[in-house]
Design a protein around this motif. Structure first.
Motif, PDB file in Angstrom:
ATOM      1  N   ALA A 154      13.216  39.679 -28.614  1.00  0.00           N
ATOM      2  CA  ALA A 154      13.057  38.682 -27.550  1.00  0.00           C
ATOM      3  C   ALA A 154      13.256  39.293 -26.180  1.00  0.00           C
ATOM      4  N   SER A 155      14.131  40.293 -26.098  1.00  0.00           N
ATOM      5  CA  SER A 155      14.427  40.891 -24.802  1.00  0.00           C
ATOM      6  C   SER A 155      13.239  41.614 -24.212  1.00  0.00           C
ATOM      7  N   LYS A 156      12.247  41.941 -25.050  1.00  0.00           N
ATOM      8  CA  LYS A 156      11.097  42.683 -24.558  1.00  0.00           C
ATOM      9  C   LYS A 156       9.911  41.777 -24.265  1.00  0.00           C
ATOM     10  N   ARG A 157      10.050  40.486 -24.550  1.00  0.00           N
ATOM     11  CA  ARG A 157       8.955  39.584 -24.289  1.00  0.00           C
ATOM     12  C   ARG A 157       8.891  39.248 -22.809  1.00  0.00           C
ATOM     13  N   PHE A 158       7.664  39.165 -22.298  1.00  0.00           N
ATOM     14  CA  PHE A 158       7.492  38.836 -20.877  1.00  0.00           C
ATOM     15  C   PHE A 158       7.620  37.333 -20.710  1.00  0.00           C
ATOM     16  N   SER A 159       8.435  36.907 -19.774  1.00  0.00           N
ATOM     17  CA  SER A 159       8.681  35.487 -19.556  1.00  0.00           C
ATOM     18  C   SER A 159       8.323  35.111 -18.134  1.00  0.00           C
ATOM     19  N   VAL A 160       7.611  34.010 -17.992  1.00  0.00           N
ATOM     20  CA  VAL A 160       7.218  33.508 -16.683  1.00  0.00           C
ATOM     21  C   VAL A 160       7.768  32.100 -16.537  1.00  0.00           C
ATOM     22  N   THR A 161       8.259  31.779 -15.359  1.00  0.00           N
ATOM     23  CA  THR A 161       8.979  30.518 -15.203  1.00  0.00           C
ATOM     24  C   THR A 161       8.098  29.292 -15.050  1.00  0.00           C
ATOM     25  N   THR A 162       6.933  29.389 -14.435  1.00  0.00           N
ATOM     26  CA  THR A 162       6.180  28.187 -14.105  1.00  0.00           C
ATOM     27  C   THR A 162       5.198  27.757 -15.179  1.00  0.00           C
ATOM     28  N   GLY A 163       4.649  28.695 -15.946  1.00  0.00           N
ATOM     29  CA  GLY A 163       3.677  28.317 -16.951  1.00  0.00           C
ATOM     30  C   GLY A 163       2.415  27.718 -16.361  1.00  0.00           C
ATOM     31  N   LEU A 164       1.951  28.225 -15.222  1.00  0.00           N
ATOM     32  CA  LEU A 164       0.805  27.648 -14.526  1.00  0.00           C
ATOM     33  C   LEU A 164      -0.333  28.648 -14.372  1.00  0.00           C
ATOM     34  N   GLY A 165      -0.582  29.425 -15.390  1.00  0.00           N
ATOM     35  CA  GLY A 165      -1.697  30.365 -15.336  1.00  0.00           C
ATOM     36  C   GLY A 165      -1.488  31.521 -14.397  1.00  0.00           C
ATOM     37  N   GLU A 166      -0.266  32.064 -14.384  1.00  0.00           N
ATOM     38  CA  GLU A 166       0.053  33.145 -13.441  1.00  0.00           C
ATOM     39  C   GLU A 166      -0.789  34.388 -13.667  1.00  0.00           C
ATOM     40  N   TRP A 167      -1.032  34.720 -14.929  1.00  0.00           N
ATOM     41  CA  TRP A 167      -1.800  35.941 -15.212  1.00  0.00           C
ATOM     42  C   TRP A 167      -3.209  35.833 -14.644  1.00  0.00           C
ATOM     43  N   ALA A 168      -3.825  34.670 -14.775  1.00  0.00           N
ATOM     44  CA  ALA A 168      -5.173  34.482 -14.239  1.00  0.00           C
ATOM     45  C   ALA A 168      -5.174  34.606 -12.720  1.00  0.00           C
ATOM     46  N   LEU A 169      -4.179  34.020 -12.068  1.00  0.00           N
ATOM     47  CA  LEU A 169      -4.095  34.117 -10.612  1.00  0.00           C
ATOM     48  C   LEU A 169      -3.827  35.553 -10.164  1.00  0.00           C
ATOM     49  N   ALA A 170      -2.953  36.242 -10.895  1.00  0.00           N
ATOM     50  CA  ALA A 170      -2.653  37.627 -10.547  1.00  0.00           C
ATOM     51  C   ALA A 170      -3.904  38.504 -10.667  1.00  0.00           C
ATOM     52  N   SER A 171      -4.756  38.188 -11.651  1.00  0.00           N
ATOM     53  CA  SER A 171      -6.005  38.940 -11.802  1.00  0.00           C
ATOM     54  C   SER A 171      -7.009  38.573 -10.717  1.00  0.00           C
ATOM     55  N   GLN A 172      -6.973  37.308 -10.289  1.00  0.00           N
ATOM     56  CA  GLN A 172      -7.902  36.862  -9.257  1.00  0.00           C
ATOM     57  C   GLN A 172      -7.533  37.404  -7.882  1.00  0.00           C
ATOM     58  N   TYR A 173      -6.208  37.531  -7.631  1.00  0.00           N
ATOM     59  CA  TYR A 173      -5.727  38.010  -6.337  1.00  0.00           C
ATOM     60  C   TYR A 173      -4.781  39.199  -6.545  1.00  0.00           C
ATOM     61  N   PRO A 174      -5.271  40.306  -7.058  1.00  0.00           N
ATOM     62  CA  PRO A 174      -4.378  41.428  -7.347  1.00  0.00           C
ATOM     63  C   PRO A 174      -3.686  41.991  -6.116  1.00  0.00           C
ATOM     64  N   GLU A 175      -4.349  41.910  -4.960  1.00  0.00           N
ATOM     65  CA  GLU A 175      -3.759  42.458  -3.737  1.00  0.00           C
ATOM     66  C   GLU A 175      -2.722  41.517  -3.131  1.00  0.00           C
ATOM     67  N   GLN A 176      -2.665  40.270  -3.597  1.00  0.00           N
ATOM     68  CA  GLN A 176      -1.711  39.301  -3.072  1.00  0.00           C
ATOM     69  C   GLN A 176      -0.588  38.970  -4.057  1.00  0.00           C
ATOM     70  N   ALA A 177      -0.752  39.345  -5.294  1.00  0.00           N
ATOM     71  CA  ALA A 177       0.207  38.961  -6.330  1.00  0.00           C
ATOM     72  C   ALA A 177       1.547  39.666  -6.154  1.00  0.00           C
ATOM     73  N   VAL A 178       2.601  38.884  -6.201  1.00  0.00           N
ATOM     74  CA  VAL A 178       3.966  39.409  -6.132  1.00  0.00           C
ATOM     75  C   VAL A 178       4.756  38.764  -7.262  1.00  0.00           C
ATOM     76  N   TRP A 179       5.335  39.584  -8.142  1.00  0.00           N
ATOM     77  CA  TRP A 179       6.149  39.046  -9.236  1.00  0.00           C
ATOM     78  C   TRP A 179       7.606  38.992  -8.787  1.00  0.00           C
ATOM     79  N   LEU A 180       8.145  37.791  -8.775  1.00  0.00           N
ATOM     80  CA  LEU A 180       9.522  37.580  -8.342  1.00  0.00           C
ATOM     81  C   LEU A 180      10.463  37.627  -9.545  1.00  0.00           C
ATOM     82  N   GLU A 181      11.493  38.440  -9.437  1.00  0.00           N
ATOM     83  CA  GLU A 181      12.492  38.531 -10.499  1.00  0.00           C
ATOM     84  C   GLU A 181      13.526  37.425 -10.305  1.00  0.00           C
ATOM     85  N   LEU A 182      13.720  36.607 -11.332  1.00  0.00           N
ATOM     86  CA  LEU A 182      14.664  35.499 -11.252  1.00  0.00           C
ATOM     87  C   LEU A 182      15.956  35.840 -11.988  1.00  0.00           C
TER      88      LEU A 182
END
Length: 314
Positions: A42-70
């Motif tokens: 489980a510790s190696k699984r990637f977890s995202v907080t919002t569940g709102l299609g972040e991967w798709a947005l990150a691919s659409q805007y690669p130069e704007q994407a910033v991953w925030l560590e919570l």
């Protein structure tokens, strides 16, 4: 005869061997053949907080994407666009309405518009709160985002009344309070991470804007901030009890200004809100009605950005 006997003997042996093989196949298989593949830790699984299609947005805007560590160990996607005029006047965190992405509707449009006025912008998506919290708002008869002030509220529908009464029977007030606090804490953690990311980029003058229900969350977060230039409510939606609670928060000493941007169709509700703030002697507050859709969309971004920029520059 000896050959005939030998043939019979060989045929018998083959029949016995075939029966044994079939019996083994019908029986229990070796453990190594039936064990499922071990899951990744489980510790190696990637977890995202919002569940709102972040991967798709990150691919659409690669130069704007910033991953925030919570602090929870998960990550959330922010979309960042720096100022297009230097030096930068300020940096703004824009929190989407509940259930919307970091690029949806007015959010993405403001990220494209405000940097032209020398303002860096970081937009955040926001997962929806638990259903029981949303049902509790229905029971208090507040307009849903997108409804006019005279439009039907979520709780005005007779079909919603039974659902609300069932919710109240199941969820005790203290449980609702705990859920609301946990949700607010998760939103505050997201805003903390965004503010930290902007300060790491050298921005010192920060503002935060909340759309719809998010106006409540950004205000609660801002109340605990020592270094903040301003808070903006864009088409805010509050329950009556939350207006009272936030009025108490805003009446305390703070070092940031508050701008209330709402549609012209919501002036009656906004005037009542402003009157309550005035009775509590809340300072550094300005209310501004604007012609915009309900909820505001991308077509409203230019007009909103002009007023925001003018207010920030004051």
């Amino acid at each position: 005869k000896s050959q005939w006997g030998l043939s019979l003997l060989l045929s018998g042996l083959m029949l016995v061997f075939s029966s044994t093989v079939l019996a083994q196949q019908d029986g229990e298989q070796p453990q190594t053949d039936t064990e499922p593949a071990a899951e990744a830790p489980a510790s190696k699984r990637f977890s995202v907080t919002t569940g709102l299609g972040e991967w798709a947005l990150a691919s659409q805007y690669p130069e704007q994407a910033v991953w925030l560590e919570l602090e929870s160990g998960s990550r959330a996607l922010a979309l960042f666009r720096p100022e297009q005029q230097v030096p930068a006047r300020s940096a703004m965190i824009v929190l989407a309405n509940e259930g919307q992405t970091a690029d949806e509707a007015i959010i993405g449009a403001l990220r494209r518009t405000l940097p032209n006025d020398g303002m860096a912008v970081m937009t955040l998506g926001l997962r929806a709160p638990p259903d029981v919290l949303r049902q509790s708002r229905q029971s208090r008869k507040v307009p849903a985002p997108g409804d006019g002030e005279d439009g039907g509220s979520e709780g005005d529908n007779p079909t919603d009344e039974n659902a609300s009464s069932v919710m109240i029977d199941v969820a005790a007030p203290e449980d609702l309070e705990a859920l609301a606090e946990n949700y607010q804490n998760s939103v505050s953690g997201l805003l903390d991470a965004a503010a930290g990311a902007l300060r790491d980029r050298g921005y010192e003058r920060l503002l935060v804007l909340g759309v719809g229900w998010s106006a409540d969350y950004v205000t609660e977060w801002a109340a605990a901030q020592d270094q903040l230039a301003g808070v903006i409510w864009l088409a805010p939606v509050f329950t009556p009890d939350r207006v009272t609670a936030l009025t108490e928060v805003l009446a305390e000493d703070r070092n940031w200004r508050l701008l209330d941007l709402h549609g012209t169709s919501s002036q009656a509700v906004a005037r009542e809100r402003a009157a309550e703030l005035a009775r509590a002697e809340v300072g550094q507050y300005r209310r501004l009605p604007l012609p915009m859709a309900s909820p505001p969309g991308a077509a409203d971004a230019d007009g909103i950005a002009n007023w925001v920029s003018a207010w920030v520059g004051q």
